[in-house]
Write a protein that holds these residues in place. Structure first.
Motif, PDB file in Angstrom:
ATOM      1  N   HIS A 349       0.833  -1.199   0.000  1.00  0.00           N
ATOM      2  CA  HIS A 349       0.000   0.000   0.000  1.00  0.00           C
ATOM      3  C   HIS A 349       0.876   1.260   0.000  1.00  0.00           C
ATOM      4  O   HIS A 349       0.556   2.256  -0.662  1.00  0.00           O
ATOM      5  CB  HIS A 349      -0.915   0.016   1.222  1.00  0.00           C
ATOM      6  N   GLU A 350       1.957   1.206   0.736  1.00  0.00           N
ATOM      7  CA  GLU A 350       2.838   2.366   0.825  1.00  0.00           C
ATOM      8  C   GLU A 350       3.547   2.660  -0.494  1.00  0.00           C
ATOM      9  O   GLU A 350       4.031   3.775  -0.709  1.00  0.00           O
ATOM     10  CB  GLU A 350       3.874   2.141   1.929  1.00  0.00           C
ATOM     11  N   GLU A 351       3.589   1.669  -1.377  1.00  0.00           N
ATOM     12  CA  GLU A 351       4.254   1.855  -2.670  1.00  0.00           C
ATOM     13  C   GLU A 351       3.375   2.589  -3.682  1.00  0.00           C
ATOM     14  O   GLU A 351       3.855   2.995  -4.737  1.00  0.00           O
ATOM     15  CB  GLU A 351       4.653   0.482  -3.237  1.00  0.00           C
ATOM     16  N   GLY A 352       2.094   2.752  -3.368  1.00  0.00           N
ATOM     17  CA  GLY A 352       1.214   3.487  -4.258  1.00  0.00           C
ATOM     18  C   GLY A 352      -0.087   2.768  -4.511  1.00  0.00           C
ATOM     19  O   GLY A 352      -0.117   1.759  -5.214  1.00  0.00           O
ATOM     20  N   CYS A 353      -1.172   3.294  -3.927  1.00  0.00           N
ATOM     21  CA  CYS A 353      -2.467   2.643  -4.071  1.00  0.00           C
ATOM     22  C   CYS A 353      -3.551   3.543  -3.495  1.00  0.00           C
ATOM     23  O   CYS A 353      -3.392   4.123  -2.416  1.00  0.00           O
ATOM     24  CB  CYS A 353      -2.467   1.302  -3.331  1.00  0.00           C
ATOM     25  N   GLU A 354      -4.658   3.661  -4.229  1.00  0.00           N
ATOM     26  CA  GLU A 354      -5.840   4.323  -3.688  1.00  0.00           C
ATOM     27  C   GLU A 354      -6.697   3.254  -3.009  1.00  0.00           C
ATOM     28  O   GLU A 354      -6.996   2.222  -3.612  1.00  0.00           O
ATOM     29  CB  GLU A 354      -6.632   4.999  -4.803  1.00  0.00           C
ATOM     30  N   ARG A 355      -7.086   3.504  -1.774  1.00  0.00           N
ATOM     31  CA  ARG A 355      -7.893   2.526  -1.038  1.00  0.00           C
ATOM     32  C   ARG A 355      -9.256   3.126  -0.720  1.00  0.00           C
ATOM     33  O   ARG A 355      -9.364   4.314  -0.409  1.00  0.00           O
ATOM     34  CB  ARG A 355      -7.183   2.110   0.252  1.00  0.00           C
ATOM     35  N   ASP A 356     -10.272   2.279  -0.783  1.00  0.00           N
ATOM     36  CA  ASP A 356     -11.622   2.743  -0.474  1.00  0.00           C
ATOM     37  C   ASP A 356     -12.372   1.613   0.215  1.00  0.00           C
ATOM     38  O   ASP A 356     -12.134   0.427  -0.059  1.00  0.00           O
ATOM     39  CB  ASP A 356     -12.352   3.167  -1.753  1.00  0.00           C
ATOM     40  N   TRP A 357     -13.293   2.004   1.101  1.00  0.00           N
ATOM     41  CA  TRP A 357     -14.009   1.028   1.917  1.00  0.00           C
ATOM     42  C   TRP A 357     -15.520   1.192   1.752  1.00  0.00           C
ATOM     43  O   TRP A 357     -16.000   2.232   1.282  1.00  0.00           O
ATOM     44  CB  TRP A 357     -13.640   1.214   3.393  1.00  0.00           C
ATOM     45  N   ALA A 358     -16.236   0.154   2.187  1.00  0.00           N
ATOM     46  CA  ALA A 358     -17.698   0.129   2.093  1.00  0.00           C
ATOM     47  C   ALA A 358     -18.152   0.396   0.660  1.00  0.00           C
ATOM     48  O   ALA A 358     -19.019   1.222   0.399  1.00  0.00           O
ATOM     49  CB  ALA A 358     -18.324   1.137   3.063  1.00  0.00           C
ATOM     50  N   VAL A 359     -17.523  -0.326  -0.269  1.00  0.00           N
ATOM     51  CA  VAL A 359     -17.815  -0.188  -1.695  1.00  0.00           C
ATOM     52  C   VAL A 359     -18.287  -1.532  -2.232  1.00  0.00           C
ATOM     53  O   VAL A 359     -17.634  -2.567  -2.019  1.00  0.00           O
ATOM     54  CB  VAL A 359     -16.579   0.290  -2.484  1.00  0.00           C
ATOM     55  N   SER A 360     -19.403  -1.534  -2.908  1.00  0.00           N
ATOM     56  CA  SER A 360     -19.948  -2.744  -3.524  1.00  0.00           C
ATOM     57  C   SER A 360     -19.880  -2.616  -5.041  1.00  0.00           C
ATOM     58  O   SER A 360     -20.267  -1.586  -5.609  1.00  0.00           O
ATOM     59  CB  SER A 360     -21.403  -2.948  -3.091  1.00  0.00           C
TER      60      SER A 360
END
Length: 487
Positions: A349-360
């Motif tokens: 994740h620290e290397e580069g990534c957009e994270r999102d939660w509660a997504v269907s």
């Protein structure tokens, strides 16, 4: 117990990493093992807590305070012996185990836990460097033959224990190399495969035979080019058969557009890259290069997809999780000594990534049979008043779309592959695993045992090693009437 006042005097020291910009250019490991002095300081922090909850939190029941103390005293050779007394492969767990022992550390109640995993990593790496890890062939042979089907951590642990007890052990693996998901499921930047190879050399010196590219089951389900053995032939040729395959049936996402090209299971993606890194040629390899990648699933497999995609040269990487975002720091007095539910950010994740939660995910859309975008919506979780169960509902007006050239499904695994178990005719439990208890590890079929993910379902490497060791003792007792192998 380390130094009596060490936990008051010293802070936790974390293993250092190579900078992201540098490590993204290669597939090698990038974690720097603690120096002898740093490991000594970490060992000094182990407190005289009376009850070592860390050992109880560790599935293989590592005798953690003992080797912490030995490292503090710089008695590395004895520390290695204590480490090996409960764990056949600490170089694997010291790299990829999530360390439930640290969550259970008494110091973790109101401070940073002892760096148990980093000390384990330092002990075994030093043991290999110093030449202390050597074959342990049996003093005598029993004349009994055991077949182990599956060469992941459970199968290898079981095989090594049985070989050291004097049995003739043969490990069968359908892949072209031994190691199971250690070999082809975990990226090289987390676990270089040379660690597996040197353990295999040790096990061969102890008498274990390996037969890769061999499929055990119904020939109709075997890939081309594999040697096929029937369960009946295996039972006839061996005194005991142990099933230690992985929980390889992935959880699917049956939404519109699932059939589009570019939507793949995570393990297909990871396995191909590992094969390439091992020197194999893969036709039409799934690649993230120059693509917008979406990873669906927030666990370790999803994280591995993120790190692999970035190394392949993805344009962007987005990771979705169906559940709500967890707190970054758990309520320690409430959760200790159990494994806490909290937000975990990996090195990938620290290397580069957009994270999102509660997504269907609602659908995949594309043209000419190729995925181009993902349609999703935000959800909220609530407790059903009638049943008390946690349920999900879509938030009104929350729909959105994202470009998606490559979608990787990393939502876990539901069970072992059913046709393998059906070929043996073993009784299954409610989750589709081989039914066997943790005392005898025996299935409903005579002479057939099951351990690891094949028996318990998708789990951690430490649980696999534990079950492999315990199953080895059960098999030894079955064959000899008694066993001196440890549980």
């Amino acid at each position: 117990m380390g130094k009596v006042t060490g936990f008051l005097e010293f802070q936790r020291i974390k293993e250092s990493y190579e900078a992201p910009a540098a490590r993204l250019k290669h597939w090698r490991e990038f974690v720097h093992t603690l120096s002898d002095e740093e490991a000594k300081v970490q060992g000094a922090r182990c407190m005289d807590c009376g009850i070592p909850f860390c050992s109880n939190g560790c599935p293989v029941n590592n005798v953690i305070p003992d080797w912490n103390d030995l490292v503090y005293r710089q008695d590395w050779r004895r520390a290695l012996d204590v480490l090996h007394s409960t764990n056949n492969f600490p170089e694997f767990t010291g790299r990829v185990c999530p360390a439930p022992c640290e969550a259970a550390c008494t110091l973790n109640i109101n401070d940073d836990a002892v760096g148990i995993k980093s000390i384990e990593h330092a002990i075994i790496d030093k043991g290999w460097r110093e030449g202390w890890v050597t074959p342990q062939p049996p003093q005598r042979k029993t004349g009994k033959k055991v077949a182990v089907v599956g060469s992941g951590p459970s199968g290898l642990a079981c095989a090594q224990q049985l070989a050291r007890a004097g049995h003739a052990v043969t490990v069968f693996e359908k892949s072209n190399r031994i190691g199971g998901l250690l070999r082809y499921g975990i990226p090289d930047f987390k676990l270089e495969k040379s660690h597996i190879d040197r353990r295999l050399a040790q096990m061969e010196a102890e008498g274990v035979e390996f037969q890769p590219s061999t499929y055990v089951g119904d020939a109709a389900h075997a890939e081309d080019g594999l040697t096929v053995l029937s369960p009946e032939a295996l039972r006839a040729d061996f005194d005991a058969v142990v099933l230690t395959g992985g929980a390889e049936q992935p959880r699917d996402l049956p939404v519109p557009g699932r059939e589009l090209r570019g939507v793949h299971f995570a393990m297909d993606f990871l396995r191909q890259q590992n094969k390439v890194n091992n020197g194999d040629r893969v036709e039409k390899q799934i690649s993230a290069k120059g693509r917008h990648v979406i990873v669906i699933g927030g666990g370790d497999t999803g994280s591995d997809c993120v790190g692999t995609s970035n190394r392949q040269g993805a344009l962007s990487v987005t990771q979705f999780e169906l559940m709500s975002k967890l707190p970054e720091v758990e309520n320690r007095p409430l959760t200790w000594p159990y494994w806490p539910a909290k937000l975990r950010t990996s090195s990938s994740h620290e290397e580069g990534c957009e994270r999102d939660w509660a997504v269907s995910t609602r659908a995949f859309e594309g043209k000419n049979g190729k995925v181009e975008k993902l349609a999703a919506a935000r959800v909220e979780w609530f407790k059903d008043k009638a049943t008390g169960q946690l349920k999900m509902r879509e938030k009104e007006g929350s729909q959105f779309e994202l470009p998606a050239d490559l979608v990787l499904l990393a939502m876990g695994f539901v069970s072992p592959v059913k046709h393998v178990l059906d070929a043996f005719g073993v009784e299954l439990d409610a989750r589709g695993n081989a039914r066997a208890d943790t005392d005898s590890y025996r299935t409903s079929v005579d002479k057939v045992f099951a351990a690891g993910d094949m028996r318990r379902g998708q789990s951690l490497i430490v649980w696999a090693i534990r079950e492999g060791r315990q199953c080895a003792r059960a098999v030894d007792e079955f064959l000899m009437g008694a066993s001196t192998l440890p549980r």
